[in-house]
Design a protein around this motif. Structure first.
Motif, PDB file in Angstrom:
ATOM      1  N   VAL A  66      18.389   5.271   4.354  1.00  0.00           N
ATOM      2  CA  VAL A  66      17.999   6.439   3.647  1.00  0.00           C
ATOM      3  C   VAL A  66      16.919   6.251   2.500  1.00  0.00           C
ATOM      4  O   VAL A  66      17.381   5.409   1.678  1.00  0.00           O
ATOM      5  CB  VAL A  66      19.166   7.493   3.046  1.00  0.00           C
ATOM      6  N   PHE A  67      15.796   6.697   2.706  1.00  0.00           N
ATOM      7  CA  PHE A  67      14.813   6.463   1.648  1.00  0.00           C
ATOM      8  C   PHE A  67      14.543   7.642   0.873  1.00  0.00           C
ATOM      9  O   PHE A  67      14.069   8.766   1.595  1.00  0.00           O
ATOM     10  CB  PHE A  67      13.547   5.709   2.155  1.00  0.00           C
ATOM     11  N   GLU A  68      14.652   7.818  -0.374  1.00  0.00           N
ATOM     12  CA  GLU A  68      14.119   8.846  -1.177  1.00  0.00           C
ATOM     13  C   GLU A  68      13.020   8.336  -2.126  1.00  0.00           C
ATOM     14  O   GLU A  68      13.165   7.595  -2.860  1.00  0.00           O
ATOM     15  CB  GLU A  68      15.323   9.217  -2.053  1.00  0.00           C
ATOM     16  N   PHE A  69      12.034   9.243  -1.806  1.00  0.00           N
ATOM     17  CA  PHE A  69      10.783   8.784  -2.565  1.00  0.00           C
ATOM     18  C   PHE A  69      10.343   9.991  -3.491  1.00  0.00           C
ATOM     19  O   PHE A  69      10.483  11.212  -3.345  1.00  0.00           O
ATOM     20  CB  PHE A  69       9.349   8.835  -1.573  1.00  0.00           C
ATOM     21  N   THR A  70       9.742   9.555  -4.648  1.00  0.00           N
ATOM     22  CA  THR A  70       9.497  10.702  -5.695  1.00  0.00           C
ATOM     23  C   THR A  70       7.722  10.030  -5.507  1.00  0.00           C
ATOM     24  O   THR A  70       7.197   8.742  -5.957  1.00  0.00           O
ATOM     25  CB  THR A  70       9.649  10.247  -7.001  1.00  0.00           C
ATOM     26  N   TYR A  71       6.915  10.959  -5.405  1.00  0.00           N
ATOM     27  CA  TYR A  71       5.420  10.931  -5.264  1.00  0.00           C
ATOM     28  C   TYR A  71       4.577  11.026  -6.694  1.00  0.00           C
ATOM     29  O   TYR A  71       5.215  11.499  -7.769  1.00  0.00           O
ATOM     30  CB  TYR A  71       4.702  11.531  -4.106  1.00  0.00           C
ATOM     31  N   HIS A  72       3.565  10.502  -6.990  1.00  0.00           N
ATOM     32  CA  HIS A  72       2.972  10.673  -8.179  1.00  0.00           C
ATOM     33  C   HIS A  72       2.556  11.950  -8.554  1.00  0.00           C
ATOM     34  O   HIS A  72       2.744  12.544  -9.572  1.00  0.00           O
ATOM     35  CB  HIS A  72       1.659   9.810  -8.195  1.00  0.00           C
ATOM     36  N   SER A  73       2.576  12.854  -7.502  1.00  0.00           N
ATOM     37  CA  SER A  73       2.627  14.346  -8.014  1.00  0.00           C
ATOM     38  C   SER A  73       3.735  15.000  -8.389  1.00  0.00           C
ATOM     39  O   SER A  73       3.554  16.209  -8.788  1.00  0.00           O
ATOM     40  CB  SER A  73       2.014  15.213  -6.606  1.00  0.00           C
ATOM     41  N   GLY A  74       4.935  14.353  -8.442  1.00  0.00           N
ATOM     42  CA  GLY A  74       6.179  14.848  -8.615  1.00  0.00           C
ATOM     43  C   GLY A  74       6.842  15.468  -7.478  1.00  0.00           C
ATOM     44  O   GLY A  74       8.052  15.535  -7.458  1.00  0.00           O
ATOM     45  N   LYS A  75       6.190  15.573  -6.487  1.00  0.00           N
ATOM     46  CA  LYS A  75       6.976  16.048  -4.947  1.00  0.00           C
ATOM     47  C   LYS A  75       7.912  14.919  -4.486  1.00  0.00           C
ATOM     48  O   LYS A  75       7.780  13.595  -4.954  1.00  0.00           O
ATOM     49  CB  LYS A  75       6.014  16.211  -4.039  1.00  0.00           C
ATOM     50  N   THR A  76       8.641  15.119  -3.930  1.00  0.00           N
ATOM     51  CA  THR A  76       9.900  14.273  -3.220  1.00  0.00           C
ATOM     52  C   THR A  76       9.764  14.392  -1.776  1.00  0.00           C
ATOM     53  O   THR A  76       9.552  15.228  -1.176  1.00  0.00           O
ATOM     54  CB  THR A  76      11.499  14.361  -3.835  1.00  0.00           C
ATOM     55  N   GLY A  77      10.406  13.097  -1.130  1.00  0.00           N
ATOM     56  CA  GLY A  77      10.513  13.112   0.176  1.00  0.00           C
ATOM     57  C   GLY A  77      11.731  12.116   0.457  1.00  0.00           C
ATOM     58  O   GLY A  77      12.286  11.371  -0.259  1.00  0.00           O
ATOM     59  N   ARG A  78      12.261  12.554   1.811  1.00  0.00           N
ATOM     60  CA  ARG A  78      13.501  11.797   1.998  1.00  0.00           C
ATOM     61  C   ARG A  78      13.185  11.059   3.509  1.00  0.00           C
ATOM     62  O   ARG A  78      12.986  12.084   4.500  1.00  0.00           O
ATOM     63  CB  ARG A  78      14.593  12.549   1.917  1.00  0.00           C
ATOM     64  N   PHE A  79      13.579   9.927   3.757  1.00  0.00           N
ATOM     65  CA  PHE A  79      13.548   9.829   5.403  1.00  0.00           C
ATOM     66  C   PHE A  79      14.822   8.994   5.644  1.00  0.00           C
ATOM     67  O   PHE A  79      15.315   8.041   4.965  1.00  0.00           O
ATOM     68  CB  PHE A  79      12.365   8.504   5.391  1.00  0.00           C
TER      69      PHE A  79
ATOM     70  N   ALA B  61       0.925  -1.031   0.083  1.00  0.00           N
ATOM     71  CA  ALA B  61      -0.052   0.062   0.019  1.00  0.00           C
ATOM     72  C   ALA B  61       0.889   1.257  -0.028  1.00  0.00           C
ATOM     73  O   ALA B  61       0.601   1.926  -0.918  1.00  0.00           O
ATOM     74  CB  ALA B  61      -0.984   0.050   1.217  1.00  0.00           C
ATOM     75  N   VAL B  62       2.195   1.197   0.579  1.00  0.00           N
ATOM     76  CA  VAL B  62       2.994   2.522   0.696  1.00  0.00           C
ATOM     77  C   VAL B  62       3.401   2.761  -0.724  1.00  0.00           C
ATOM     78  O   VAL B  62       3.544   3.614  -1.214  1.00  0.00           O
ATOM     79  CB  VAL B  62       3.911   2.345   1.816  1.00  0.00           C
ATOM     80  N   LEU B  63       3.927   1.313  -1.281  1.00  0.00           N
ATOM     81  CA  LEU B  63       4.604   1.510  -2.566  1.00  0.00           C
ATOM     82  C   LEU B  63       3.664   2.189  -3.643  1.00  0.00           C
ATOM     83  O   LEU B  63       4.126   2.821  -4.632  1.00  0.00           O
ATOM     84  CB  LEU B  63       5.216   0.094  -2.845  1.00  0.00           C
ATOM     85  N   GLU B  64       2.309   1.812  -3.330  1.00  0.00           N
ATOM     86  CA  GLU B  64       1.315   2.041  -4.347  1.00  0.00           C
ATOM     87  C   GLU B  64       1.180   3.596  -4.497  1.00  0.00           C
ATOM     88  O   GLU B  64       0.670   4.262  -5.546  1.00  0.00           O
ATOM     89  CB  GLU B  64       0.063   1.606  -4.219  1.00  0.00           C
ATOM     90  N   ARG B  65       1.619   4.340  -3.154  1.00  0.00           N
ATOM     91  CA  ARG B  65       1.257   5.739  -3.068  1.00  0.00           C
ATOM     92  C   ARG B  65       2.471   6.578  -3.605  1.00  0.00           C
ATOM     93  O   ARG B  65       2.431   7.927  -3.667  1.00  0.00           O
ATOM     94  CB  ARG B  65       1.129   5.999  -1.532  1.00  0.00           C
ATOM     95  N   VAL B  66       3.690   5.980  -4.158  1.00  0.00           N
ATOM     96  CA  VAL B  66       4.487   6.310  -4.657  1.00  0.00           C
ATOM     97  C   VAL B  66       5.085   6.152  -6.162  1.00  0.00           C
ATOM     98  O   VAL B  66       4.561   4.878  -6.521  1.00  0.00           O
ATOM     99  CB  VAL B  66       6.020   6.243  -3.811  1.00  0.00           C
ATOM    100  N   LYS B  67       5.552   6.954  -6.876  1.00  0.00           N
ATOM    101  CA  LYS B  67       5.907   6.695  -8.139  1.00  0.00           C
ATOM    102  C   LYS B  67       7.223   5.889  -8.164  1.00  0.00           C
ATOM    103  O   LYS B  67       7.429   4.910  -8.906  1.00  0.00           O
ATOM    104  CB  LYS B  67       6.356   8.087  -8.982  1.00  0.00           C
ATOM    105  N   SER B  68       8.280   6.137  -7.163  1.00  0.00           N
ATOM    106  CA  SER B  68       9.350   5.415  -7.224  1.00  0.00           C
ATOM    107  C   SER B  68      10.263   5.533  -5.658  1.00  0.00           C
ATOM    108  O   SER B  68       9.790   6.498  -5.017  1.00  0.00           O
ATOM    109  CB  SER B  68      10.596   5.822  -8.192  1.00  0.00           C
ATOM    110  N   VAL B  69      11.067   4.740  -5.307  1.00  0.00           N
ATOM    111  CA  VAL B  69      11.580   4.870  -4.083  1.00  0.00           C
ATOM    112  C   VAL B  69      12.873   4.425  -4.153  1.00  0.00           C
ATOM    113  O   VAL B  69      13.100   3.341  -4.988  1.00  0.00           O
ATOM    114  CB  VAL B  69      10.913   4.108  -2.665  1.00  0.00           C
TER     115      VAL B  69
END
Length: 119
Positions: free
Chosen positions: A80-93, A53-61
């Motif tokens: 370190v996890f770097e996410f690209t969301y479907h909206s194009g925004k990015t996130g880093r954990f 479910a988490v992976l479906e919410r992101v374009k890539s990780v």
């Protein structure tokens, strides 16, 4: 107790992007995961479903292991996890995972990260 080689196999699976598959292959049937101080999720099937479910919410990780330590049945991994969301925004954990293993599988895992810091 996991061998260094077994832990390296687990890390390689996550780094390759096979997050749900890593849970299926490397966690006990009754494993639990806990986010910071939240209540733990319990049961490998629950963990796999949550991960998917988490992976479906992101374009890539992109997953990077900074370092890992094995001490008997206890493992610490700095991720370190770097996410690209479907909206194009990015996130880093930036996260530390503490694990307790039973034999060659993860039995209990707790993640520590700043939840306000997806940058």
């Amino acid at each position: 107790m996991p061998s260094r080689a077994r832990l390296d196999e687990f890390i390689a699976a996550v780094v390759s992007g096979d997050h749900a598959g890593a849970i299926e292959r490397f966690y006990t049937e009754d494993a639990s995961m806990q986010e910071n101080a939240a209540a733990p999720r319990v049961g490998r099937d629950v963990l796999v479903a949550h991960e998917r479910a988490v992976l479906e919410r992101v374009k890539s990780v992109t997953s990077t292991c900074v370092t890992s330590i094995v001490e008997g049945d206890h493992v610490a991994i700095h991720w370190v996890f770097e996410f690209t969301y479907h909206s194009g925004k990015t996130g880093r954990f930036d996260e530390v995972a503490l694990q307790e293993w039973r034999g060659d599988r993860v039995f209990r895992e707790r993640f520590f990260y700043d939840p306000s810091k997806p940058t």
